[in-house]
Write a protein that holds these residues in place. Structure first.
Motif, PDB file in Angstrom:
ATOM      1  N   SER A   9       4.962  14.307   4.488  1.00 39.73           N
ATOM      2  CA  SER A   9       6.117  14.416   5.111  1.00 39.73           C
ATOM      3  C   SER A   9       6.292  15.936   5.505  1.00 39.73           C
ATOM      4  O   SER A   9       5.990  16.781   4.867  1.00 39.73           O
ATOM      5  CB  SER A   9       7.155  14.336   4.120  1.00 39.73           C
ATOM      6  OG  SER A   9       7.103  12.966   3.714  1.00 39.73           O
ATOM      7  N   THR A  52       6.761  12.130   9.431  1.00 36.52           N
ATOM      8  CA  THR A  52       5.575  11.474   8.789  1.00 36.52           C
ATOM      9  C   THR A  52       4.152  11.868   9.536  1.00 36.52           C
ATOM     10  O   THR A  52       4.430  11.430  10.555  1.00 36.52           O
ATOM     11  CB  THR A  52       5.634   9.973   8.236  1.00 36.52           C
ATOM     12  OG1 THR A  52       6.762   9.797   7.470  1.00 36.52           O
ATOM     13  CG2 THR A  52       4.339   9.802   7.270  1.00 36.52           C
ATOM     14  N   LYS A  64       1.772  13.774   0.333  1.00 37.68           N
ATOM     15  CA  LYS A  64       2.078  12.499  -0.407  1.00 37.68           C
ATOM     16  C   LYS A  64       0.891  11.811  -1.180  1.00 37.68           C
ATOM     17  O   LYS A  64       1.005  11.501  -2.268  1.00 37.68           O
ATOM     18  CB  LYS A  64       2.650  11.306   0.468  1.00 37.68           C
ATOM     19  CG  LYS A  64       4.153  11.805   1.289  1.00 37.68           C
ATOM     20  CD  LYS A  64       4.944  11.566   0.037  1.00 37.68           C
ATOM     21  CE  LYS A  64       6.340  11.933   0.743  1.00 37.68           C
ATOM     22  NZ  LYS A  64       7.380  12.025  -0.062  1.00 37.68           N
ATOM     23  N   ASN A  65      -0.215  11.495  -0.255  1.00 39.13           N
ATOM     24  CA  ASN A  65      -1.390  10.903  -0.697  1.00 39.13           C
ATOM     25  C   ASN A  65      -2.625  11.714  -0.414  1.00 39.13           C
ATOM     26  O   ASN A  65      -3.036  11.836   0.734  1.00 39.13           O
ATOM     27  CB  ASN A  65      -1.741   9.605  -0.363  1.00 39.13           C
ATOM     28  CG  ASN A  65      -0.609   8.493  -0.627  1.00 39.13           C
ATOM     29  OD1 ASN A  65      -0.192   8.429  -1.927  1.00 39.13           O
ATOM     30  ND2 ASN A  65       0.071   7.704   0.116  1.00 39.13           N
TER      31      ASN A  65
END
Length: 69
Positions: free
Chosen positions: A2, A16, A42-43
């Motif tokens: 993000s 995003t 995030k990942n």
């Protein structure tokens, strides 16, 4: 990840992103001195020596904050 344009405690804009190239030109007119750009992964995966992806645990310390001048 993000990507957030923040002013004080408010989120002014958010997007995003799925790659390391981010185009923030659309936000240029919204940015003011004192704002900050917050990048929140995030990942995240890393490649092992065997060539397989392995997830990496992220913490709040992994936030990146860039001041807007």
């Amino acid at each position: 990840m993000s990507v957030i344009l923040a002013r004080g405690t408010q989120r002014i804009q958010e997007m995003t992103a799925t790659s390391e190239s981010i185009d923030l030109s659309a936000w240029r007119s919204l940015m003011r001195a004192g704002d900050r750009i917050v990048i929140e992964p995030k990942n995240v995966f890393r490649m092992t020596y065997e060539g397989t992806p392995e997830p990496v645990t992220m913490t709040s310390a992994d936030l990146v904050q860039i001041p807007v001048n």
